[in-house]
Design an enzyme around this catalytic site. Sequence first.
Site, PDB file in Angstrom:
ATOM      1  N   ASP A 173       0.835  -1.207   0.000  1.00  0.00           N
ATOM      2  CA  ASP A 173       0.000   0.000   0.000  1.00  0.00           C
ATOM      3  C   ASP A 173       0.876   1.266   0.000  1.00  0.00           C
ATOM      4  O   ASP A 173       2.044   1.208   0.397  1.00  0.00           O
ATOM      5  CB  ASP A 173      -0.851  -0.027   1.287  1.00  0.00           C
ATOM      6  CG  ASP A 173      -2.127   0.779   1.179  1.00  0.00           C
ATOM      7  OD1 ASP A 173      -2.339   1.459   0.159  1.00  0.00           O
ATOM      8  OD2 ASP A 173      -2.932   0.727   2.127  1.00  0.00           O
ATOM      9  N   GLU A 230      -4.330   4.763  -6.477  1.00  0.00           N
ATOM     10  CA  GLU A 230      -5.200   5.216  -5.382  1.00  0.00           C
ATOM     11  C   GLU A 230      -5.510   6.706  -5.531  1.00  0.00           C
ATOM     12  O   GLU A 230      -4.753   7.434  -6.182  1.00  0.00           O
ATOM     13  CB  GLU A 230      -4.462   5.081  -4.046  1.00  0.00           C
ATOM     14  CG  GLU A 230      -4.242   3.696  -3.556  1.00  0.00           C
ATOM     15  CD  GLU A 230      -3.813   3.734  -2.086  1.00  0.00           C
ATOM     16  OE1 GLU A 230      -4.664   3.436  -1.238  1.00  0.00           O
ATOM     17  OE2 GLU A 230      -2.649   4.065  -1.795  1.00  0.00           O
TER      18      GLU A 230
HETATM   19  P1  C2E Z   1      -5.250   3.501   2.772  1.00  0.00           P
HETATM   20  O1  C2E Z   1      -5.230   2.053   3.117  1.00  0.00           O
HETATM   21  O2  C2E Z   1      -4.267   3.977   1.776  1.00  0.00           O
HETATM   22  O3  C2E Z   1      -6.731   3.797   2.304  1.00  0.00           O
HETATM   23  C1  C2E Z   1      -7.075   4.773   1.371  1.00  0.00           C
HETATM   24  C2  C2E Z   1      -7.520   6.042   2.036  1.00  0.00           C
HETATM   25  O4  C2E Z   1      -7.733   7.046   1.046  1.00  0.00           O
HETATM   26  C3  C2E Z   1      -8.848   5.906   2.764  1.00  0.00           C
HETATM   27  O5  C2E Z   1      -8.838   6.838   3.833  1.00  0.00           O
HETATM   28  C4  C2E Z   1      -9.857   6.372   1.701  1.00  0.00           C
HETATM   29  O6  C2E Z   1     -11.086   6.803   2.245  1.00  0.00           O
HETATM   30  C5  C2E Z   1      -9.060   7.528   1.119  1.00  0.00           C
HETATM   31  N1  C2E Z   1      -9.471   7.820  -0.261  1.00  0.00           N
HETATM   32  C6  C2E Z   1     -10.007   7.002  -1.184  1.00  0.00           C
HETATM   33  N2  C2E Z   1     -10.197   7.626  -2.350  1.00  0.00           N
HETATM   34  C7  C2E Z   1      -9.766   8.898  -2.178  1.00  0.00           C
HETATM   35  C8  C2E Z   1      -9.704  10.043  -3.037  1.00  0.00           C
HETATM   36  O7  C2E Z   1     -10.082  10.019  -4.214  1.00  0.00           O
HETATM   37  N3  C2E Z   1      -9.185  11.186  -2.507  1.00  0.00           N
HETATM   38  C9  C2E Z   1      -8.749  11.246  -1.220  1.00  0.00           C
HETATM   39  N4  C2E Z   1      -8.281  12.410  -0.769  1.00  0.00           N
HETATM   40  N5  C2E Z   1      -8.781  10.180  -0.371  1.00  0.00           N
HETATM   41  C10 C2E Z   1      -9.290   9.022  -0.859  1.00  0.00           C
HETATM   42  P2  C2E Z   1      -9.270   6.426   5.292  1.00  0.00           P
HETATM   43  O8  C2E Z   1     -10.430   5.473   5.248  1.00  0.00           O
HETATM   44  O9  C2E Z   1      -9.379   7.683   6.069  1.00  0.00           O
HETATM   45  O10 C2E Z   1      -8.024   5.577   5.806  1.00  0.00           O
HETATM   46  C11 C2E Z   1      -6.788   6.197   5.963  1.00  0.00           C
HETATM   47  C12 C2E Z   1      -5.732   5.179   6.247  1.00  0.00           C
HETATM   48  O11 C2E Z   1      -5.968   4.554   7.523  1.00  0.00           O
HETATM   49  C13 C2E Z   1      -5.724   4.013   5.257  1.00  0.00           C
HETATM   50  O12 C2E Z   1      -5.039   4.390   4.094  1.00  0.00           O
HETATM   51  C14 C2E Z   1      -4.987   2.961   6.071  1.00  0.00           C
HETATM   52  O13 C2E Z   1      -3.603   3.196   6.054  1.00  0.00           O
HETATM   53  C15 C2E Z   1      -5.508   3.234   7.466  1.00  0.00           C
HETATM   54  N6  C2E Z   1      -6.596   2.296   7.746  1.00  0.00           N
HETATM   55  C16 C2E Z   1      -7.928   2.375   7.432  1.00  0.00           C
HETATM   56  N7  C2E Z   1      -8.590   1.279   7.873  1.00  0.00           N
HETATM   57  C17 C2E Z   1      -7.648   0.482   8.457  1.00  0.00           C
HETATM   58  C18 C2E Z   1      -7.683  -0.797   9.094  1.00  0.00           C
HETATM   59  O14 C2E Z   1      -8.712  -1.485   9.182  1.00  0.00           O
HETATM   60  N8  C2E Z   1      -6.504  -1.280   9.599  1.00  0.00           N
HETATM   61  C19 C2E Z   1      -5.326  -0.584   9.493  1.00  0.00           C
HETATM   62  N9  C2E Z   1      -4.234  -1.117  10.018  1.00  0.00           N
HETATM   63  N10 C2E Z   1      -5.250   0.603   8.888  1.00  0.00           N
HETATM   64  C20 C2E Z   1      -6.392   1.121   8.378  1.00  0.00           C
HETATM   65 MG    MG Z   2      -3.006   3.700   0.438  1.00  0.00          MG
HETATM   66 MG    MG Z   3      -5.082   0.411   2.056  1.00  0.00          MG
END
Ligand code: C2E
Ligand code: MG
Ligand code: MG
Length: 271
Positions: A173, A230
Amino acid sequence: MRQPLRQLRRGPAPALRSAVECELGRALQRGQFRLVYQPILRLGGGGPPLFEALLRWEHPRLGAVSPESFIAMAEENGQILYIGDWVFRTAAAECLRLRRLTGQALRLSVNVSPLQLASRASLQLWIQHLQDIGLPAQALTLEITERVMSQQPRRVAEHLQLLAEAGFRIALDDFGSGYSNLAMLGQFQLDGLKLDRSLTRCLARSQRHRTITSSIVELAHQLQMQVVAEGVEEADDASITRALGCDFGQGYWFARPLSAQQVEQRLAAAA
Ligand code: C2E
Ligand code: MG
Ligand code: MG
């Protein structure tokens, strides 16, 4: 309380941090977590439906707390082991339910923190759990980051091997942010690479970023890895990532993260 939460990543005031940490410790037991699912689209069309499971924490007083704030905290104090286990089992159950309901070979990606890869016994429990519920491990992709290098790399490699042999797909990722550690690509058997939004968002205006991206895609393909772009927010980003050879796209341009019910409706509409 909502405003100061943004400061959590930068280092919140100790009193705020310990209050949030204390609430985080109870969140699982109090049923405050849920998963949302963001579609990952095959840019050439076709193939089974794919989604990334993303954790949400809805606190009655703090409101919606961003994973970017609380995951780091949970990683620091070890709570991520319990939270991550809940994420894994919930995503597996949802994947199985949606597969049975729709008859489609739906696949889910689950984010895994470095600490979760430290214990072989916990990973064996995951493998056993999938066998018990009857979900093939091929249905799940585990998303890791280069931060796994903070654990002992030999042990991580062994554990990833165990997971790969059980049938899980492994994706790296946020590639393109951080150090974009190329050694990892040589050291670990990976199935996919997710290009971070910090790269994709520059594609429309920067030839340099397009060159970097197409080189990464070529390298990934030579290593038999599929590439997900992404953070695709604009139509231009979608067409450029496709033209540069990315296999999948994920981002607000395609779809925002959806509730399980919305996923169900989307799959029913597409059937
Ligand atoms: P990630 O795994 O890289 O997930 C992608 C993040 O980018 C997600 O934020 C998603 O909502 C956001 N995103 C998707 N499309 C777009 C877009 O077009 N523009 C922008 N600006 N953002 C977009 P989210 O859900 O806030 O999660 C942030 C990070 O938190 C994730 O990045 C991941 O590293 C972590 N995370 C989320 N859920 C879990 C989980 O269940 N376990 C773990 N260990 N980490 C998690
Ligand atoms: Mg990511
Ligand atoms: Mg991810």
